[in-house]
Each structure stands twice: as structure tokens, then as C-alpha cells.
Design a protein around this motif. Structure first.
Motif, PDB file in Angstrom:
ATOM      1  N   ALA A  80       3.455  14.212   2.168  1.00 48.98           N
ATOM      2  CA  ALA A  80       2.590  13.275   2.404  1.00 48.98           C
ATOM      3  C   ALA A  80       2.987  11.859   2.822  1.00 48.98           C
ATOM      4  O   ALA A  80       2.281  11.030   2.986  1.00 48.98           O
ATOM      5  CB  ALA A  80       1.843  12.847   1.089  1.00 48.98           C
ATOM      6  N   ARG A  81       4.091  11.805   3.207  1.00 49.70           N
ATOM      7  CA  ARG A  81       4.893  10.747   3.570  1.00 49.70           C
ATOM      8  C   ARG A  81       4.107   9.935   4.796  1.00 49.70           C
ATOM      9  O   ARG A  81       3.888   8.782   4.768  1.00 49.70           O
ATOM     10  CB  ARG A  81       6.391  10.689   3.974  1.00 49.70           C
ATOM     11  CG  ARG A  81       7.411  10.993   2.695  1.00 49.70           C
ATOM     12  CD  ARG A  81       8.414  11.397   2.974  1.00 49.70           C
ATOM     13  NE  ARG A  81       9.321  11.829   1.821  1.00 49.70           N
ATOM     14  CZ  ARG A  81      10.360  12.687   1.931  1.00 49.70           C
ATOM     15  NH1 ARG A  81      10.685  13.276   2.794  1.00 49.70           N
ATOM     16  NH2 ARG A  81      11.207  12.994   0.580  1.00 49.70           N
ATOM     17  N   ALA A  82       3.789  10.780   5.892  1.00 51.48           N
ATOM     18  CA  ALA A  82       3.510  10.366   7.241  1.00 51.48           C
ATOM     19  C   ALA A  82       1.720  10.007   6.708  1.00 51.48           C
ATOM     20  O   ALA A  82       1.337   8.797   7.396  1.00 51.48           O
ATOM     21  CB  ALA A  82       3.372  11.460   8.165  1.00 51.48           C
ATOM     22  N   VAL A  83       1.253  10.611   6.177  1.00 48.24           N
ATOM     23  CA  VAL A  83      -0.241  10.186   5.727  1.00 48.24           C
ATOM     24  C   VAL A  83      -0.162   8.989   5.072  1.00 48.24           C
ATOM     25  O   VAL A  83      -0.925   8.014   5.114  1.00 48.24           O
ATOM     26  CB  VAL A  83      -0.671  11.195   4.954  1.00 48.24           C
ATOM     27  CG1 VAL A  83      -2.107  10.692   4.303  1.00 48.24           C
ATOM     28  CG2 VAL A  83      -1.096  12.518   5.635  1.00 48.24           C
ATOM     29  N   ALA A  84       0.688   8.639   4.019  1.00 43.77           N
ATOM     30  CA  ALA A  84       0.797   7.443   3.215  1.00 43.77           C
ATOM     31  C   ALA A  84       1.155   6.379   4.215  1.00 43.77           C
ATOM     32  O   ALA A  84       0.585   5.125   4.091  1.00 43.77           O
ATOM     33  CB  ALA A  84       1.867   7.586   2.064  1.00 43.77           C
ATOM     34  N   ALA A  85       2.304   6.580   5.062  1.00 47.89           N
ATOM     35  CA  ALA A  85       2.459   5.595   6.066  1.00 47.89           C
ATOM     36  C   ALA A  85       1.402   5.269   6.983  1.00 47.89           C
ATOM     37  O   ALA A  85       1.330   3.977   7.310  1.00 47.89           O
ATOM     38  CB  ALA A  85       3.827   5.939   6.889  1.00 47.89           C
ATOM     39  N   GLY A  86       0.597   6.079   7.465  1.00 50.46           N
ATOM     40  CA  GLY A  86      -0.475   5.843   8.422  1.00 50.46           C
ATOM     41  C   GLY A  86      -1.710   5.255   7.637  1.00 50.46           C
ATOM     42  O   GLY A  86      -2.198   4.170   8.050  1.00 50.46           O
ATOM     43  N   LEU A  87      -1.886   5.387   6.506  1.00 57.32           N
ATOM     44  CA  LEU A  87      -2.931   4.926   5.481  1.00 57.32           C
ATOM     45  C   LEU A  87      -2.408   3.403   5.261  1.00 57.32           C
ATOM     46  O   LEU A  87      -3.361   2.656   5.447  1.00 57.32           O
ATOM     47  CB  LEU A  87      -3.350   5.596   4.374  1.00 57.32           C
ATOM     48  CG  LEU A  87      -4.559   5.370   3.646  1.00 57.32           C
ATOM     49  CD1 LEU A  87      -5.793   5.566   4.615  1.00 57.32           C
ATOM     50  CD2 LEU A  87      -4.750   6.294   2.616  1.00 57.32           C
ATOM     51  N   SER A  88      -1.238   3.300   5.083  1.00 58.54           N
ATOM     52  CA  SER A  88      -0.686   1.957   4.803  1.00 58.54           C
ATOM     53  C   SER A  88      -0.844   0.871   5.992  1.00 58.54           C
ATOM     54  O   SER A  88      -1.239  -0.269   6.026  1.00 58.54           O
ATOM     55  CB  SER A  88       0.458   1.868   4.320  1.00 58.54           C
ATOM     56  OG  SER A  88       0.954   2.603   3.262  1.00 58.54           O
ATOM     57  N   MET A  93       0.927  -1.227   0.000  1.00 53.78           N
ATOM     58  CA  MET A  93      -0.269   0.104   0.084  1.00 53.78           C
ATOM     59  C   MET A  93       0.820   1.296  -0.044  1.00 53.78           C
ATOM     60  O   MET A  93       0.671   2.462  -0.664  1.00 53.78           O
ATOM     61  CB  MET A  93      -0.806   0.072   1.015  1.00 53.78           C
ATOM     62  CG  MET A  93      -1.908   1.225   1.278  1.00 53.78           C
ATOM     63  SD  MET A  93      -2.862   1.283  -0.216  1.00 53.78           S
ATOM     64  CE  MET A  93      -4.046   0.218   0.183  1.00 53.78           C
ATOM     65  N   TYR A  94       1.980   1.261   0.817  1.00 54.15           N
ATOM     66  CA  TYR A  94       2.904   2.206   0.863  1.00 54.15           C
ATOM     67  C   TYR A  94       3.297   2.617  -0.391  1.00 54.15           C
ATOM     68  O   TYR A  94       3.542   3.791  -1.091  1.00 54.15           O
ATOM     69  CB  TYR A  94       3.856   2.308   1.819  1.00 54.15           C
ATOM     70  CG  TYR A  94       4.812   3.467   1.955  1.00 54.15           C
ATOM     71  CD1 TYR A  94       4.106   4.410   2.991  1.00 54.15           C
ATOM     72  CD2 TYR A  94       6.012   3.684   1.476  1.00 54.15           C
ATOM     73  CE1 TYR A  94       5.092   5.724   3.204  1.00 54.15           C
ATOM     74  CE2 TYR A  94       6.864   4.620   1.604  1.00 54.15           C
ATOM     75  CZ  TYR A  94       6.374   5.803   2.521  1.00 54.15           C
ATOM     76  OH  TYR A  94       7.208   6.763   2.942  1.00 54.15           O
ATOM     77  N   ALA A  95       4.019   1.642  -1.159  1.00 58.14           N
ATOM     78  CA  ALA A  95       4.556   1.635  -2.626  1.00 58.14           C
ATOM     79  C   ALA A  95       3.494   2.347  -3.529  1.00 58.14           C
ATOM     80  O   ALA A  95       3.769   3.229  -4.428  1.00 58.14           O
ATOM     81  CB  ALA A  95       4.990   0.570  -3.076  1.00 58.14           C
ATOM     82  N   LEU A  96       2.049   1.944  -3.534  1.00 54.01           N
ATOM     83  CA  LEU A  96       1.294   2.234  -4.568  1.00 54.01           C
ATOM     84  C   LEU A  96       0.838   3.729  -4.121  1.00 54.01           C
ATOM     85  O   LEU A  96       0.751   4.628  -5.070  1.00 54.01           O
ATOM     86  CB  LEU A  96      -0.157   1.529  -4.229  1.00 54.01           C
ATOM     87  CG  LEU A  96      -1.561   1.934  -4.949  1.00 54.01           C
ATOM     88  CD1 LEU A  96      -1.211   1.828  -6.413  1.00 54.01           C
ATOM     89  CD2 LEU A  96      -2.600   1.312  -4.572  1.00 54.01           C
ATOM     90  N   LEU A  97       0.724   4.244  -2.846  1.00 50.83           N
ATOM     91  CA  LEU A  97       0.286   5.554  -2.461  1.00 50.83           C
ATOM     92  C   LEU A  97       1.564   6.686  -2.950  1.00 50.83           C
ATOM     93  O   LEU A  97       1.043   7.685  -3.426  1.00 50.83           O
ATOM     94  CB  LEU A  97       0.160   5.647  -1.117  1.00 50.83           C
ATOM     95  CG  LEU A  97      -1.294   4.871  -0.612  1.00 50.83           C
ATOM     96  CD1 LEU A  97      -1.388   5.073   0.915  1.00 50.83           C
ATOM     97  CD2 LEU A  97      -2.449   5.420  -1.233  1.00 50.83           C
ATOM     98  N   ARG A  98       2.826   6.076  -2.656  1.00 47.05           N
ATOM     99  CA  ARG A  98       3.905   7.094  -2.853  1.00 47.05           C
ATOM    100  C   ARG A  98       4.206   7.333  -4.238  1.00 47.05           C
ATOM    101  O   ARG A  98       4.448   8.291  -4.719  1.00 47.05           O
ATOM    102  CB  ARG A  98       4.949   6.521  -2.166  1.00 47.05           C
ATOM    103  CG  ARG A  98       4.879   6.589  -0.592  1.00 47.05           C
ATOM    104  CD  ARG A  98       4.810   8.120   0.006  1.00 47.05           C
ATOM    105  NE  ARG A  98       6.168   8.920  -0.155  1.00 47.05           N
ATOM    106  CZ  ARG A  98       5.908  10.238  -0.642  1.00 47.05           C
ATOM    107  NH1 ARG A  98       4.655  10.800  -0.789  1.00 47.05           N
ATOM    108  NH2 ARG A  98       6.931  10.683  -0.645  1.00 47.05           N
TER     109      ARG A  98
END
Length: 569
Positions: free
Chosen positions: A126-134, A112-117
Motif C-alpha cells: 500500500a506504499r504507493a497508494v499512501a504516497a499518492g493519497l498524501s 498524512m503519509y505517517a498517519l496512513l502507513r
């Protein structure tokens, strides 16, 4: 995807949080709670038996798994070219299950992190948001015995979106090639192909060039699924080894009818999803998606038309799945294949669609307290709806639910060892030399303890066996239309039924349950090879059922109190 040490910092925190989430399983080990329904009562015994009987890669037409249903055709079960089967070959069932779950959740977070980033939240802030969402994705409730079927989809979408941008790199092709080896084709394969194909066609309609790399990726995915799923393809399309019991499926008899029932089911799909495909409340994603839809898209943000399209797809799929039993009931006689193949499994794609919608909504918000609050809310939703994790917290607190036993109590190896020993002392026979059936407990528990059962919970088995088994329980089915429909119109649970117990397949030792009148056809049972009935409920009048009580068994910390009945000559 290259990440600097600074960029990995939020991801590192997310991985640490995931390890803390997995800690209860590591601490509890055999006392861990494992999801029971459609999981411990069905799925864990299959790879265990395939590997212990050296049948994982035995695809011969005559190969059978003797402990299941008097010799279930091996090709009716999951393929051997599977990471899941490999893990069960390396470890005992519980360690294999726990190792697989840990690996899958870590891969889910990274995917999920790879897809979002790369494709959704590429901005540095947006790194923190992407990590939290992952992390929110990785803690969702899911059936880990299905492998990457649900939580691994971000990796697959990541690879296809990379191919859509250009020729792609070798890791993209490797991700697509690996997916069939750790996922369930019947749950996700055809639907992923339809989903990616629809995206490809929408690109062409909007004037983008045809993406041949995506077409090649779909071909690779389908081709390797055909290789992995060789047992299913061979048994159904080539050798036609048996007529499947699924030809008698009648979903319209199993589901409430009418517009109101269909709308209620559709609302369930839309707001909560389906439990096999991860059931969680979609309110946070819906809130974020509607927020993004009402605001004009800024630079680099997803256009409102895309958000509206995803919302329309989710509504359409919910309506289709909600009304599917009624729709298929109208045409199943004209198209018998609809009885055997469930088209409503498009719902296996919806968890990822909801998270994409949530990510788009976060993209439209300033990256700060509001966006992180939504992420935390989504993490909370996943944790609150993850019954397996919550029950393990209760185990750690020594306050388990009486109706939700842990693995050791449910499988109860010491208790079943007593039963095996008693039968061997009485008859001189080992489990392979006699057959049992279970009342009030799933046959998979007996199978995990080395017994050979006439009954089982299977998604795919010969119709002829179902018809041969039915006379054994015909008397009990005749007592209640509900059980009769349950078996005749579905029949995946080919069990000993009791009208007094109903659909209670988990009769614990306390309080004691007594079945006053068990209408059991002992003659048909003997003809099928049966000798013993293992019952979690006491029979008040076993002689009227053609059975004799030989012994009863209890063990410390076991969930069951077992009664051993032998069929009278």
C-alpha cells in the motif's frame, strides 16, 4: 516511523511532485497570485504590522496597533507565539507567505503519509497508494495563513492514535505540543478536543480501557493553547479590555431562512465543504466509502460499522452547519456567547474525515490500477479546485484573469509610494501623522504600504469603535438594506461603503468606475481623526460629500487607479 530506502521510494516521488506543484510560486515570486478574499485583503497585514511595530509579544493592556482602526488593541489580534508571526518577522510579507505555504504543504504530505502507513494503510503493497493519497492531501486548496489548522491535522491524529495504543513516545508528545504554535485555536482547538474526546468515550462504550495517555495529550494541547492564546484569553476573560463587536452578530439575518435553504447549505457542506477549511469535491471519497461499506470487511480491514459511523458523522455535521445560522438565531438572545463563538467550525475537521473515509475505501480495494485511479482522481480534484495554483499557471502562461491580479499588481507599492510622496509634499506629514480610509479597495492594501487606516477587515475589534465608525457611512447604508444588514449584523468589514459599488471591494483601474452620489459624513470622519479618502472609484461630486480632490495616481502594472480626496475643513 522508520522507513527503509525501498519504502521511501513512493514517498520520494510524491515529494518531487509536490515540489513541481510549488514551482510556479518560485518562478513568479512577486508576480505570484495570492488568494485575495479573506487572505491578502485581511490576513497578511496583521503579522506584518505586529512585527514591524515590535508588538508581536507586547501583551500589555494598553498596547495598540496604531495603523489599524486608529489604534486597535493589540490583544484583539493573533498571538505572537506563532510560527507564522516569526516568519513575517524574518521576511517581507510575500516571501514569508510563500515560505510558509511551501513548509506547510511538505509537512502536510509527510503527516498524512505517517498517519496512513501507521494506522490506515500499513501493508507493504500500500506504499504507493499512501504516497499518492498524501500528495492529494498536500495539494488541496487551503488558507496557509491559518498554519497547520487544516493540513496539519494528520500529525495530530497520528500522535493521539499512538497514545491510544499505549504510552506513546516523546515524538508523539512533541507533535501535540507543537500544534498550538502553528494553528488557529478559534478555528480548530475546541473542535479537536471534542473530536478526540468523542473517540475516547466511544472506546469506553465499546469496552476498551480508558486511555490516560490520550487524556494527558488533550490536557497538554489545551494547556499550550491557553499559553499561546494569552492575548485573547487575557483581553476577554481577565482584563476585559473591550466589548467585542461580535456581540452584535446575527447570523440569522445574514443567511437565507427556511428548510429548503438549510438543506441546500447542508448539501454544500457535505459535497464541497467550506472554503476556509478547504473546499473540494468529496465525490471520490464518497464513492470509495460507499464501496467499502457495501462489502464485508476482510482480514485487517475496517469494519462496516466504523465506515457507517464516519458517514453518519459527516452527514450530521453537514446538517448542523447548514442549519446553524437558523438554529443560533433562535437562542442567541438567551445565550449571547453564541453570537461571538461560531460552533459550526466543526467543519474544519471534515476534510480529514473525508480522507480517512477515502483511505478506508482504498483499503477495501485490491491495491492496483483501480485504487491508483481513485488516488489520481482525488489529486485531480485538488488541483482543479486550487484557484491559487490555477491562477499562477495562468500567470506563467501570460493569460491572467483581469479580475484576479497578482501580488505586485494588487499591493502596488510604486503606486502607493506616489500617494505618500504627494501627501508629504502637500502637508509635510508622514503616514503616522494622518489617517486615511479606503473606498473600493481593502484597507489592508494601504496598511501593507505604510498607511494608517481608520477602516479595516477584522474578526475581533471593539464594539465602541464600530458604533463610532457607523455615522460616517450611515447615509450609504440607508440606501440599501443589504449593506445595512451586512454591516449591522456582521461588521467584520468596517469599510467605507457605497451603495453604487455594493460589495465590490476590488474596483480595478479598468473600466473606470464613477460614484455619482457618495453620502459621506465628513464631520464624523474628522471627529474620528480622518483626513484623506483613498478611492479606487472617481467621485462625480466630491464637494457634496465634504471632500476635495487633491490628485489622482496611476502606475504601470498596478491594478488600481487611485483618487486622493481630502476632507474639507
Amino acid at each position: 516511523m522508520r522507513l527503509s530506502s525501498r519504502a521511501t521510494h513512493p514517498l520520494g516521488w510524491a515529494l518531487l511532485a509536490l515540489l513541481l506543484f510549488l514551482l510556479p510560486f518560485a518562478l513568479l515570486r512577486e508576480q505570484s497570485y495570492v488568494t485575495i478574499d479573506d487572505n491578502l485583503d485581511a490576513e497578511l497585514s496583521i503579522p506584518y504590522l505586529l512585527t514591524r511595530h515590535q508588538l508581536a509579544l507586547d501583551y500589555r493592556a494598553g498596547a495598540v496597533v496604531l495603523p489599524i482602526m486608529n489604534g486597535l488593541p493589540r490583544n484583539a489580534l493573533r498571538p505572537g507565539l506563532s510560527i507564522t508571526v516569526l516568519l513575517f518577522g524574518l521576511f517581507e510579507p510575500l516571501p514569508a507567505y510563500l515560505v510558509q505555504q511551501a513548509l506547510l504543504r511538505v509537512l502536510a504530505l509527510l503527516g498524512m503519509y505517517a498517519l496512513l502507513r501507521r494506522h490506515v494503510l500499513p501493508a507493504p503493497r500500500a506504499r504507493a497508494v499512501a504516497a499518492g493519497l498524501s500528495l492529494a492531501w498536500a495539494v488541496l486548496p487551503f488558507y496557509s495563513m491559518y498554519g497547520l489548522t487544516v493540513l496539519g491535522q494528520p500529525w495530530l491524529l497520528y500522535a493521539f492514535l499512538n497514545l491510544r495504543r499505549g504510552p506513546g513516545r516523546w515524538p508523539d508528545w512533541l507533535l501535540i505540543a507543537a500544534f498550538p504554535f502553528w494553528s488557529m485555536f478559534v478555528f480548530v482547538g475546541p473542535f479537536v478536543v471534542v473530536g478526540i474526546g468523542t473517540l475516547l468515550l466511544s472506546d469506553v462504550v465499546r469496552g476498551r480501557r480508558w486511555s490516560w495517555p490520550v487524556v494527558g495529550g488533550l490536557g497538554l494541547l489545551v494547556g499550550l493553547y491557553l499559553v499561546v492564546e494569552y492575548p485573547l484569553v487575557y483581553s476577554l476573560l481577565v482584563a476585559r479590555q473591550f466589548v467585542p463587536h461580535r456581540l452584535e452578530f446575527d447570523l440569522s439575518r445574514l443567511s437565507p431562512q427556511g428548510v429548503g435553504a438549510g438543506l441546500q447549505s447542508a448539501a454544500q457542506y457535505f459535497f464541497m465543504g467550506q472554503y476556509h477549511a478547504s473546499r473540494f469535491f468529496h465525490g471520490v471519497a464518497l464513492l470509495a466509502g460507499l464501496w467499502a461499506f457495501r462489502r464485508p470487511a476482510g482480514p485487517g480491514q475496517v469494519p462496516r460499522s466504523a465506515i457507517g459511523s464516519v458517514l453518519a458523522v459527516l452527514v450530521g455535521l453537514a446538517l448542523f452547519c447548514g442549519f446553524y445560522p437558523q438554529l443560533v438565531g433562535q437562542v442567541q438572545d438567551l445565550v449571547p456567547a453564541l453570537r461571538t463563538f461560531n460552533l459550526s467550525r466543526f467543519h474544519f475537521l471534515t476534510p480529514l474525515l473525508w480522507f480517512v473515509l477515502l483511505a478506508w475505501g482504498l483499503q477495501a480495494l485490491p491495491y492496483g490500477k483501480v485504487s491508483m485511479a481513485l488516488v489520481v482522481m482525488q489529486i485531480g480534484v485538488g488541483l482543479a479546485m486550487n484557484a491559487e495554483w490555477l491562477n499562477n499557471l495562468r500567470e506563467l502562461a501570460r493569460r491572467p484573469k483581469p479580475t484576479e491580479p497578482n501580488y505586485q499588481a494588487y499591493v502596488a507599492p510604486a503606486l502607493f509610494a506616489q500617494v505618500r510622496h504627494a501627501i508629504q509634499q502637500q502637508s509635510g506629514q508622514r503616514p503616522a501623522q494622518y489617517r486615511v480610509a479606503c473606498l473600493g479597495l481593502p484597507p489592508a492594501v494601504a496598511q501593507l504600504n505604510g498607511f494608517y487606516t481608520l477602516d479595516s477587515y477584522q474578526n475581533h475589534y471593539p464594539l465602541a469603535y464600530k458604533q463610532a465608525f457607523r455615522p460616517i457611512i450611515a447615509g450609504e447604508l440607508a440606501k440599501t438594506p443589504d449593506l445595512q444588514t451586512y454591516f449591522d449584523a456582521w461588521g467584520n468589514r468596517c469599510y467605507l461603503f457605497s451603495a453604487e459599488l455594493g460589495k465590490n471591494f476590488r474596483v480595478g483601474a479598468f473600466p473606470e468606475r464613477v460614484v455619482q452620489d457618495f453620502d459621506f459624513n465628513a464631520v464624523a470622519f474628522r471627529q474620528l481623526g480622518g483626513r484623506y479618502v483613498l478611492s479606487a472609484a472617481r467621485l462625480a461630486q466630491p464637494g457634496r460629500s465634504g471632500l476635495a480632490l487633491r490628485h489622482d495616481f496611476s502606475a504601470r502594472n498596478a491594478y488600481w487607479h487611485l483618487y486622493l480626496y481630502e476632507v474639507q475643513p
